[in-house]
Design an enzyme around this catalytic site. Structure first.
Site, PDB file in Angstrom:
ATOM      1  N   GLY A  57      -3.901  -6.102 -18.422  1.00  0.00           N
ATOM      2  CA  GLY A  57      -3.862  -6.598 -17.771  1.00  0.00           C
ATOM      3  C   GLY A  57      -5.466  -6.468 -16.345  1.00  0.00           C
TER       4      GLY A  57
ATOM      5  N   GLY B 297      -5.319  -8.790 -13.537  1.00  0.00           N
ATOM      6  CA  GLY B 297      -5.143  -9.192 -12.174  1.00  0.00           C
ATOM      7  C   GLY B 297      -5.745  -8.303 -11.181  1.00  0.00           C
TER       8      GLY B 297
ATOM      9  N   ARG C  81      -0.300 -12.721 -18.896  1.00  0.00           N
ATOM     10  CA  ARG C  81       0.611 -14.034 -17.924  1.00  0.00           C
ATOM     11  C   ARG C  81      -0.528 -14.360 -16.862  1.00  0.00           C
ATOM     12  NH1 ARG C  81       6.081 -11.908 -16.999  1.00  0.00           N
ATOM     13  NH2 ARG C  81       6.122 -10.529 -18.711  1.00  0.00           N
TER      14      ARG C  81
ATOM     15  N   TYR D 126       9.883   1.569 -11.076  1.00  0.00           N
ATOM     16  CA  TYR D 126       8.201   1.730 -11.052  1.00  0.00           C
ATOM     17  C   TYR D 126       7.154   3.102 -10.998  1.00  0.00           C
ATOM     18  CZ  TYR D 126       2.933   1.318  -9.793  1.00  0.00           C
ATOM     19  OH  TYR D 126       1.204   0.830  -9.568  1.00  0.00           O
TER      20      TYR D 126
ATOM     21  N   LYS E 142       5.626   6.399 -13.700  1.00  0.00           N
ATOM     22  CA  LYS E 142       4.236   6.392 -13.312  1.00  0.00           C
ATOM     23  C   LYS E 142       4.298   7.787 -13.389  1.00  0.00           C
ATOM     24  CE  LYS E 142       2.077   2.954 -13.277  1.00  0.00           C
ATOM     25  NZ  LYS E 142       1.069   2.655 -14.129  1.00  0.00           N
TER      26      LYS E 142
ATOM     27  N   ILE F  12      -4.297  -1.105  -3.384  1.00  0.00           N
ATOM     28  CA  ILE F  12      -5.785  -1.478  -3.037  1.00  0.00           C
ATOM     29  C   ILE F  12      -6.160  -2.422  -2.395  1.00  0.00           C
ATOM     30  CG2 ILE F  12      -7.642  -1.977  -4.917  1.00  0.00           C
ATOM     31  CD1 ILE F  12      -6.913   0.937  -5.109  1.00  0.00           C
TER      32      ILE F  12
END
Ligand code: SER
Length: 325
Positions: A13, A16, A41, A148, A152, A178
């Site tokens: 990732g 990202g 992606r 999600y 987690k 963030i």
């Protein structure tokens, strides 16, 4: 990580929001060639591509991880690939696959190769409506309602299992929302706190998808990177927790953020049209008790709301003025 030890690192990732800023810092510390950008992606920026290796890694396909790990003799993984809260509600099947199977694949690849260290982040999404919302304790009720969030919580437990059962040194924090100006986030409930800056500079107006009083825990990117690097550097013998550290910096509501931005852009007009993300925000904490992170590895954030806002506006202005946006 012990200082002065060069690591061979793969970041999943990596293109990202967090990965794209974590990679340059890891490359600064470990050398450009030693940090591999795992691309899936989103294509890598020129900054990431030009500085060092980039390889295709689909975390749901274990062979694609193994290929890169073996080719580059990776000993340390930062697993940043995930589908966030709002994106996960649109496609819970994909969120399960990426977040659960992806995490399991990463742990298995790391276990089989006895890797030195693995970073797998959790999130404030691990909490739920039964969790105390003010000064949320380290040890508390974890009954999230989003896909999600539940991946987690399961991820935290799975990582702890790998530590206890196999001695794999897995570490992680519960990231708050963030805020950053380089790579936009995608599919999160806290994304408004980034979008508002772009819109404030560009259009002087913003329609927020959360209500004005939805206070949530947030953090500016430099603090996020510092926390990630510092936890991975921490002395293992000092850690009582491993994969589930509460982490806090700033908490504010959309209205408070708008007021702070208005100190710099007085014309900014903000309206509020809460959508389905409101229910997610309502199930998350307002403020977080991160004393375990402070005690066990010396965590201290640097940016408050005023300093973050000033720095965001300064850097986004530069990006607009230089045609980067
Ligand atoms: N920023 C994330 C989200 O909003 C929280 O970890 O989904």
């Amino acid at each position: 990580m012990p200082k002065n030890v060069m690591r061979r690192i793969l970041v999943t990732g990596a293109t990202g929001q967090i990965g794209s800023e974590l990679v340059p810092e890891l490359r600064r510390i470990n050398g450009d060639e030693n940090v591999i950008v795992g691309v899936h992606r989103r294509p890598p920026s020129d900054e990431l591509k030009d500085a060092g290796p980039c390889e295709k890694v689909d975390v749901t396909d274990r062979e694609s991880i193994e290929k890169v790990v073996d080719e580059y003799e990776i000993d340390t993984l930062y697993h940043m690939a995930a589908i966030l809260s709002a994106g996960g509600e649109k496609n819970p099947w994909l969120a399960w696959d990426v977040n659960m199977n992806g995490t399991y694949n990463i742990l298995e690849v790391a276990r089989e190769r006895s890797m030195a260290r693995v970073f797998i982040p959790s999130s404030i999404a691990a909490f739920g409506p039964e969790t105390p919302r003010d000064n949320t304790p380290q040890e508390t009720i974890l009954k999230p309602r989003t896909m999600y969030g539940l991946t987690k919580v399961a991820g935290e437990l799975l990582c702890n299992y790998y530590f206890e059962k196999f001695g794999l040194d897995v570490r992680g924090v519960r990231y708050p929302g963030i805020i950053s100006y380089k790579t936009p986030p995608g599919g999160g409930t806290t994304d408004y706190a980034v979008e508002i800056f772009y819109e404030a500079l560009k259009h002087k107006k913003y329609t927020c998808f959360l209500s004005e009083d939805s206070t949530l825990p947030m953090m500016y990117m430099p603090d996020c990177i510092k926390a990630t690097v510092d936890l991975m550097d921490a002395d293992l013998s000092k850690l009582k927790h491993h994969t589930d550290f509460n982490l806090a910096a700033i908490s504010f509501s959309p209205k408070e953020l708008a007021e702070e931005i208005k100190k710099h852009i007085p014309e900014l007009a903000v309206s509020y049209e809460p959508d389905s993300r409101q229910a997610i925000a309502d199930s998350w904490p307002k403020t977080i008790d991160d004393s375990a992170a402070r005690e066990e590895w010396g965590w201290r954030p640097s940016y408050d709301l005023a300093a973050m806002t000033e720095d965001m506006l300064k850097n986004l202005r530069i990006r607009y003025e230089t045609g980067q946006l």
